[in-house]
Design a protein around this motif. Structure first.
Motif, PDB file in Angstrom:
ATOM      1  N   TYR A   1       0.834  -1.196   0.000  1.00 35.38           N
ATOM      2  CA  TYR A   1       0.000   0.000   0.000  1.00 35.38           C
ATOM      3  C   TYR A   1       0.869   1.246   0.000  1.00 35.38           C
ATOM      4  N   VAL A   2       1.900   1.205   0.816  1.00 39.96           N
ATOM      5  CA  VAL A   2       2.803   2.352   0.868  1.00 39.96           C
ATOM      6  C   VAL A   2       3.490   2.533  -0.471  1.00 39.96           C
ATOM      7  N   ARG A   3       3.903   1.431  -1.047  1.00 38.51           N
ATOM      8  CA  ARG A   3       4.547   1.517  -2.361  1.00 38.51           C
ATOM      9  C   ARG A   3       3.597   2.125  -3.384  1.00 38.51           C
ATOM     10  N   ALA A   4       2.351   1.673  -3.332  1.00 35.93           N
ATOM     11  CA  ALA A   4       1.365   2.195  -4.288  1.00 35.93           C
ATOM     12  C   ALA A   4       1.156   3.684  -4.075  1.00 35.93           C
TER      13      ALA A   4
ATOM     14  N   THR B   1       1.926   6.556  -6.783  1.00 33.76           N
ATOM     15  CA  THR B   1       0.910   7.511  -7.228  1.00 33.76           C
ATOM     16  C   THR B   1       1.413   8.935  -7.066  1.00 33.76           C
ATOM     17  N   LYS B   2       2.036   9.186  -5.944  1.00 32.76           N
ATOM     18  CA  LYS B   2       2.556  10.534  -5.711  1.00 32.76           C
ATOM     19  C   LYS B   2       3.629  10.877  -6.730  1.00 32.76           C
TER      20      LYS B   2
ATOM     21  N   PHE C   1       5.918  13.635 -11.480  1.00 34.16           N
ATOM     22  CA  PHE C   1       6.586  13.617 -12.776  1.00 34.16           C
ATOM     23  C   PHE C   1       5.649  13.907 -13.935  1.00 34.16           C
ATOM     24  N   ALA C   2       4.407  14.258 -13.655  1.00 32.67           N
ATOM     25  CA  ALA C   2       3.459  14.482 -14.739  1.00 32.67           C
ATOM     26  C   ALA C   2       3.757  15.806 -15.415  1.00 32.67           C
ATOM     27  N   LYS C   3       4.562  15.732 -16.429  1.00 35.48           N
ATOM     28  CA  LYS C   3       4.895  16.934 -17.206  1.00 35.48           C
ATOM     29  C   LYS C   3       4.642  16.612 -18.668  1.00 35.48           C
TER      30      LYS C   3
ATOM     31  N   HIS D   1      -6.248  14.038  -8.754  1.00 36.87           N
ATOM     32  CA  HIS D   1      -6.023  15.463  -8.557  1.00 36.87           C
ATOM     33  C   HIS D   1      -5.381  16.099  -9.789  1.00 36.87           C
ATOM     34  N   ARG D   2      -6.019  17.149 -10.312  1.00 36.55           N
ATOM     35  CA  ARG D   2      -5.465  17.899 -11.438  1.00 36.55           C
ATOM     36  C   ARG D   2      -5.649  19.381 -11.158  1.00 36.55           C
TER      37      ARG D   2
END
Lengths: 445, 769
Positions: free
Chosen positions: A41-44, A48-49, A54-56, A393-394
């Protein structure tokens, strides 16, 4: 005397090359590795974070047009080549790797309404407001030669769209009617009409190549069969459809971009209910294009954003916008399914990544494995509230954000009214119409 | 009346006909006279009668006034009042078939109504559209399975059609390539000379030619032979390599011995067959002996020998090794070639001497007639190998021996069998037991950790056997050549004691087995009993205080007590109301009845018990940190003193009072943690129908920490795989093995258009007409 020694097979611990990973013998006893679920769960959560970090997605903006970009076309053989037509009649050919314009043609007077490439990639066609269809060579003219079209067809009416057959030397134009042309002739092979309104776009089915779809300004979508030279069926929606796009992997599926902010995915065999209603835009959807994998499509909207929808989801998975991007008029998904291009009002063509947080370039196998693992983890824990929140989140421009809120309120009000009406009327007299059926006015045989 | 009318008309008819006939018949010859006339009359009559019943009876016109036009055939249209029907005209020639067809046609024409108007254009188009749509949707439904497969598939790999890089055959590559360097040229020359094929080096052109010449079966056989030969070759190569690698000195000595023996045998054979060659051989051997004598091998001058001489003072083994060496030297340098064999044997015996095995083991070998390869190997190979050796193999040679050897040997053989059996059992037991060491003394006897006694028994047994065999052994060791003669005596001597002792020995073996079993049993049993005893002790120690109290408590909260007595814990319960009502006798009876009815399930008590347990569980517990043995004597049965225990017992402070302290009917769980709720899924997500399903998917880990690499790879496969830089084309019918229509769309269009235009023209014509 015998000396006994431990002997092991060197294959078990010696690397073949220096670059290989050290072989680490592992004990998979579950008691030695407790807390599987919390750890994963922590890895997930971290994945996700990081994905959001890195969403560029924005890669480049191609500027050079001197008016709004009205249409885009992909090159069928080269990933790096893109063609665009502008509202001032200019056609430009771009090289994406260099991010430069490599050729400029003044093709028409007035708008370039449509542009399409031949399936072999040797030439392309344009239609414009000057009632002409022009065929151009893909390669530029030699030194000293003038930039001239291969053929020019003068029509009687304005053509508003064009599309080329996927296998043969045939193309279709639309305007007052849908015309099918042989490349060698100056008059259409056949022209099909149904109704009298102007048709805004026509598209060939990429799989069953004899099928055509068109949408007219009298709110309908008409399907044609080229072999039998007849229209097949017509579906009338609430509002006008701007474009349609066929799914390149599923022959009978197409998606229509509608003025009522929604996109409708239809199975052409059952037009009375759309397979899915995709809603997230807050203004008219102007263009739509499928990913070559057929799993997703991208839509361009008048609300200055583009969105990516999974085929089987009604909500978008991604929204792209920039401060400078105005009304997006056309959008294309590149043939390697990695990038998205969009042409907008303010004369620029923008290049985006299809997966916002994807790393570009060659990945090592370990990177790939890590990516895949993260992807699976996100998928596994996607229903957990925190992960869902972060993944969804966006950041949105204020106009879109407020409009979304407004839309939501309106929708809720409508729903409440419907429920109230149902509650206060005689049982059976009022029925709730599903969202899918709500938007289809009629199907005409 | 009807009849009368008919008669009248008949008469009239006949008269009329007579009148009429006259002019008609006039031209007829008078020769055709009355007979003929009569016939005709008769016919007329018949016709008249026929016409009586028919509808289409002629209404004959009567001439009332003179008319210019008199019909020749007495047919008038006037006065009849009926329409002339076309078919009536044809009646007289009813029989002719050709006219019947015309009549039919006429009828059909008559039956057809007016031609309908053609459908209007819209309707026609709609029909066209519908037909076309149905056709198309049918054509499209062939994609259904593919679409479904792609949607549900585990993985989709794009591009769908793999572009296979064309492999150029090696001949093509070679033909385009030229040898430049001299080395290359040389190699090419060689290859060309030998006609060595470039691609398939296994078969030379010669082979191919021969293969061609042979029939198929022959070719197959030949190929099989070749394969076998190749396999054998490789096998021998591998074996030779393996043997070459063996470092064991013992192995090599044995190998040498074997070789020597073989040579000796051959030599003897040669002596018999070919004495001259044997002489030569003898010379050779002599020469070898001389060489040996000249060299200082096997003397006491080597490094090893020197070290051994130093050690010999103290070490028995070293001394024996020395002696062995010397014996070997003697043997090698001796001129006689007759006694060598026995000498060797002695050497072997001496070798074995250093391994302090019960002598009976060696006896097996000693008693053997010929050199037994199995036993030899047993001796020669290291202890490890002997352990690995399959115990099943052992009895075989023994049996073989017994069959070979004479009757006298049997008792000995039997002993061997017994021993072997024992060994087998031992080895089996060894296999079954995981933790067992091999005894340093015996080669094959594993030391069963539990059965020391077994070993001792075995030793006793072997000693006994030794005693029996001693006489025989002495003679055996003295000289082999005489053995056949002497053999009878020891057996005769032996037989008596053997007969006496045999049952005993069997017993001993049995005993041994039993002992072993008992030992193991005891081992198992003892701890169990000990445990039980300990338990009992504990129970006696612990129980008497606590359970009694418990019992007391239970008694206190017994329902009867609840109902009758006022226990403090129940005061605030709903029960007291019942207690108040108890005064009433009837109600009491009813209560009793209810109680009897629900004798089994006592809800209140269960709840109370549950609550009490919950309270107990939630109470903070004291921590006991006493370590036995620190600061005082420790051991089994000793306990840390009460003082020490008191000292190390950490009492936890009382927590805050429970929320349900004053709520007798409620259990409030104070353990529940609210914090994780923010991270937990509230609603069962869509594709799942049961929360168990969902939980299972969450609980199976994906990561490589919990899965093997392969499973991990499988678990993380992506749904869609794309290759960077590759164009993905739309799916094609050819990709998924559908045959697309061969005709091009455009040709169909043009053809259809023609048809359509023709069709339209026709329609237009029709409408115009």
């Amino acid at each position: 005397m015998k000396v006994k020694m431990l002997s092991r097979n060197p294959d078990n611990y010696v690397r073949e090359t220096k670059l290989d990973l050290q072989i680490v013998p592992r004990n998979y006893d579950p008691t030695l590795h407790p807390f599987e679920v919390p750890r994963e769960y922590v890895r997930a959560l971290n994945a996700t974070k990081l994905e959001r970090v890195f969403a560029k997605p924005f890669l480049a903006s191609l500027d050079g047009h001197r008016d709004g970009v009205n249409c885009l076309a992909k090159h069928p053989k080269s990933l790096a080549t893109v063609l665009s037509g502008a509202c001032d009649g200019e056609v430009r050919i771009w090289n994406l790797t260099k991010r430069k314009c490599i050729r400029t043609i003044q093709a028409h007077e007035g708008f370039v309404r449509g542009i399409c490439t031949r399936f072999c990639g040797t030439s392309f066609f344009t239609v414009g407001d000057d009632k002409t269809v022009k065929q151009w060579k893909m390669d530029g003219p030699g030194y000293g030669e003038e930039e001239e079209p291969l053929h020019t067809i003068l029509g009687k009416t304005v053509y508003t769209g064009i599309d080329h057959h996927w296998k043969e030397a045939v193309f279709a134009t639309c305007g007052q009617q849908v015309d099918i042309w042989d490349e060698q002739r100056t008059s259409p092979v056949c022209s099909m009409t149904w109704g009298l309104d102007s048709i805004s776009s026509v598209k060939f089915n990429p799989i069953e190549t004899f099928l055509l779809g068109s949408c007219a300004s009298d709110r309908n979508i008409v399907l044609y069969d080229m072999r039998q030279a007849t229209p097949l069926k017509k579906v009338i929606l609430d509002m006008r459809t701007n474009t349609i796009c066929w799914n390149p992997m599923e022959a009978f599926i197409f998606t229509a971009a509608n003025e009522d902010y929604n996109l409708y995915t239809f199975d052409m065999r059952a037009l009375d209910t759309p397979v899915m209603v995709h809603m997230d835009h807050v203004s008219a959807v102007l263009d739509v294009d499928y990913s070559p994998t057929g799993k997703e499509f991208v839509s361009a909207s008048f609300d200055k954003s583009i969105r990516i929808f999974p085929l089987d989801k009604s909500r978008s998975r991604e929204v792209y916008h920039t401060k400078r991007m105005q009304h997006v008029i056309c959008v294309k998904w590149t043939s390697d399914s990695k990038y998205i291009m969009c042409g907008s009002d303010e004369m620029n063509i923008r290049l985006w990544k299809a997966n916002a947080s994807e790393k570009l370039g060659v990945l090592t196998s370990r990177e790939k494995a890590a990516n895949d693992y993260n992807q699976k983890l996100k998928e596994k824990f996607q229903h957990h509230p925190q992960i869902k929140r972060i993944a969804r989140h966006r950041h949105l421009p204020k106009s879109i954000y407020s409009q979304i809120q407004e839309q939501r309120i309106m929708k809720e009000a409508r729903r409440r009214k419907e429920v109230n009406r149902l509650k206060h009327s005689k049982p059976g007299s009022v029925s709730i119409v599903s969202e899918k059926k709500k938007h289809v006015v009629a199907v005409v045989k | 009346m009807n009849a009368a009318w008919a008669m009248e008309s008949l008469l009239a008819l006949s008269q009329q006909e007579e009148l009429e006939d006259l002019p008609k018949d006039y031209p007829l010859s008078p020769s055709e006279d009355e007979g003929d006339v009569e016939e005709r009359k008769h016919q007329k009559l018949l016709e008249a009668i026929h016409s009586l019943d028919g509808k289409n009876r002629w209404k004959l016109a009567e001439r009332s006034e003179a008319s210019l036009k008199v019909s020749e055939f007495n047919v008038t249209s006037e006065g009849s009042g009926e329409k002339l029907v076309l078919s009536d005209l044809l009646r007289p020639v009813k029989t002719s078939s050709s006219l019947a067809a015309v009549k039919k046609q006429l009828n059909r024409v008559k039956s057809k109504k007016t031609v309908e108007l053609p459908l209007n254009k819209e309707e026609v188009e709609q029909i066209h559209r519908e037909v076309a749509f149905n056709k198309t949707s049918q054509a499209l439904s062939k994609w259904d399975p593919i679409v479904l497969k792609n949607r549900q598939g585990e993985q989709l790999i794009f591009p769908l059609k793999k572009e296979q890089s064309a492999f150029a055959p090696i001949e093509h590559v070679l033909s385009g390539w030229k040898a430049r360097t001299p080395l290359e040229q040389e190699i090419f020359n060689l290859l060309h000379k030998n006609k060595q094929p470039v691609t398939d080096p296994l078969l030379t052109p010669v082979d191919k030619a021969s293969l061609k010449a042979m029939s198929l079966e022959e070719a197959k056989m030949r190929r099989a032979e070749l394969q076998r030969a190749r396999a054998l070759q490789s096998y021998y190569e591998a074996r030779a390599r393996r043997e070459k690698k063996i470092k064991s000195k013992k192995y090599h000595t044995v190998l040498k011995k074997g070789k020597a023996k073989k040579a000796l045998k051959e030599f003897e054979k040669l002596q018999k067959d070919n004495p001259t060659a044997a002489l030569e051989e003898l010379e050779k051997i002599e020469k070898a002996r001389m060489m040996e004598r000249m060299s200082l091998k096997h003397q006491n001058s080597g490094k090893w020998a020197k070290s051994k001489t130093i050690m010999a003072k103290y070490d028995l083994e070293a001394r024996q090794a020395m002696q062995e060496q010397l014996a070997r030297n003697k043997e090698l340098t001796q001129k006689l070639q007759v006694a060598s064999e026995s000498e060797e044997e002695e050497g072997g015996v001496e070798e074995e001497g250093e391994l302090l095995v019960p002598e009976s083991m060696n006896e097996i070998q000693m008693n053997a007639d010929g050199p037994n390869p199995w036993m030899l190997r047993n001796h020669s190979t290291s202890t490890k190998e002997s352990e690995i050796q399959d115990p099943v193999q052992l009895p075989e040679p023994v049996v073989h021996k017994t069959s070979e050897s004479e009757e006298e040997d049997r008792p000995e053989a039997e002993e061997e069998i017994l021993l072997n059996e024992f060994e087998e059992r031992q080895s089996l037991r060894k296999k079954s037991g995981p933790n067992q060491d091999t005894e340093p003394v015996g080669r094959q006897e594993p030391k069963d950790s539990s059965s020391q006694e077994v070993l001792s028994e075995l030793r006793v047994l072997s000693q006994k056997l030794n005693k029996e065999n001693q006489s025989g052994k002495q003679k055996l060791s003295s000289a082999r050549t005489v053995r056949a003669v002497q053999r009878k005596d020891p057996t005769e001597e032996e037989e008596e004691p053997l007969l006496l002792q045999r049952p005993e020995r069997a017993q001993t073996v049995k005993e041994l087995e039993e002992l072993g079993k008992e030992g193991s049993f005891q081992n198992k049993e003892v701890p169990r009993s000990v445990l039980e005893r300990q338990k009992l002790e504990r129970s006696t120690n612990n129980e008497p205080g606590a359970p009694k109290e418990k019992k007391k408590k239970e008694q206190m909260i017994d329902v009867q007590n609840l109902l009758t007595t006022k226990s403090p814990s129940v005061k605030s319960l709903a029960v007291p109301t019942t207690i108040e009502k108890l005064e009433d006798e009837e109600e009491r009876d009813q209560k009793q009845m209810i109680k009897e009815a629900f004798a089994g399930d006592d809800v209140i008590r269960d709840f109370l018990k549950e609550k009490r347990e919950a309270v107990e569980a939630s109470k903070p517990k004291d921590v006991d940190l006493t370590l036995p043995g620190w600061g005082e004597w420790g051991g089994v049965g000793l306990k840390p003193s009460a003082k020490k225990r008191r000292w190390f017992l950490i009492k936890t402070p009382e927590g805050p009072p429970r929320k349900d302290k004053n709520l007798p009917n409620v259990i409030i769980n104070e353990k529940r943690n609210v914090h994780p709720a923010a991270h937990q899924v509230r609603v069962l997500p869509y594709p799942f129908t049961y929360h168990q399903q969902f939980e299972r998917t969450i609980q199976t880990p994906i990561g490589s920490t919990w899965n093997t690499q392969r499973a991990f790879q499988k678990l993380i496969t992506r749904k869609v795989v794309t290759k960077p830089g590759h164009i993905i084309k739309p799916i094609k019918a050819e990709d998924v093995c559908y045959r697309s229509s061969s005709r091009s769309d455009l040709s169909v269009v043009q053809r259809n258009l023609k048809q359509l235009s023709i069709h339209h023209k026709k329609q237009r014509k029709k409408t115009l007409d």
